[in-house]
Design a protein around this motif. Sequence first.
Motif, PDB file in Angstrom:
ATOM      1  N   LEU A  82       1.750   5.167  -0.219  1.00 43.57           N
ATOM      2  CA  LEU A  82       1.359   6.309  -0.447  1.00 43.57           C
ATOM      3  C   LEU A  82       1.761   7.456   0.733  1.00 43.57           C
ATOM      4  CD1 LEU A  82       0.719   6.772   3.202  1.00 43.57           C
ATOM      5  CD2 LEU A  82      -0.738   5.248   2.682  1.00 43.57           C
ATOM      6  N   CYS A 141      -3.920  11.116   2.828  1.00 41.91           N
ATOM      7  CA  CYS A 141      -3.151  10.530   2.144  1.00 41.91           C
ATOM      8  C   CYS A 141      -3.114  10.562   0.191  1.00 41.91           C
ATOM      9  CB  CYS A 141      -3.258   9.350   2.553  1.00 41.91           C
ATOM     10  SG  CYS A 141      -2.707   8.896   4.193  1.00 41.91           S
ATOM     11  N   GLU A 198       1.053  -1.560   0.100  1.00 40.95           N
ATOM     12  CA  GLU A 198       0.097  -0.102   0.011  1.00 40.95           C
ATOM     13  C   GLU A 198       0.985   1.592   0.584  1.00 40.95           C
ATOM     14  OE1 GLU A 198      -3.884   0.121   1.809  1.00 40.95           O
ATOM     15  OE2 GLU A 198      -2.637   0.770   3.684  1.00 40.95           O
ATOM     16  N   PHE A 235      -2.657   7.766  -2.410  1.00 38.76           N
ATOM     17  CA  PHE A 235      -2.027   6.553  -2.387  1.00 38.76           C
ATOM     18  C   PHE A 235      -1.414   6.295  -4.017  1.00 38.76           C
ATOM     19  CE2 PHE A 235      -5.161   6.304   0.471  1.00 38.76           C
ATOM     20  CZ  PHE A 235      -5.140   4.467   0.789  1.00 38.76           C
TER      21      PHE A 235
END
Length: 56
Positions: free
Chosen positions: A40, A52, A38, A54
């Motif tokens: 980010l 955030c 993931e 991504f």
Amino acid sequence: MRGSAEFWRYLLDLRYRPGDDDVTEGELRFDRTDTPEEPLRAYADPAGHVFCIFVA
């Protein structure tokens, strides 16, 4: 409100027209782009609101 608008304009790489105001930048708070599960980045706008993004 103006600080947040400026931050988003800068983040989205929007440009001022000639004669318009100059840029205000936000602050990178956390970079986790090296995590394959993931990736980010977390930023804070000029008012201190964290969000955030991504990364693909």
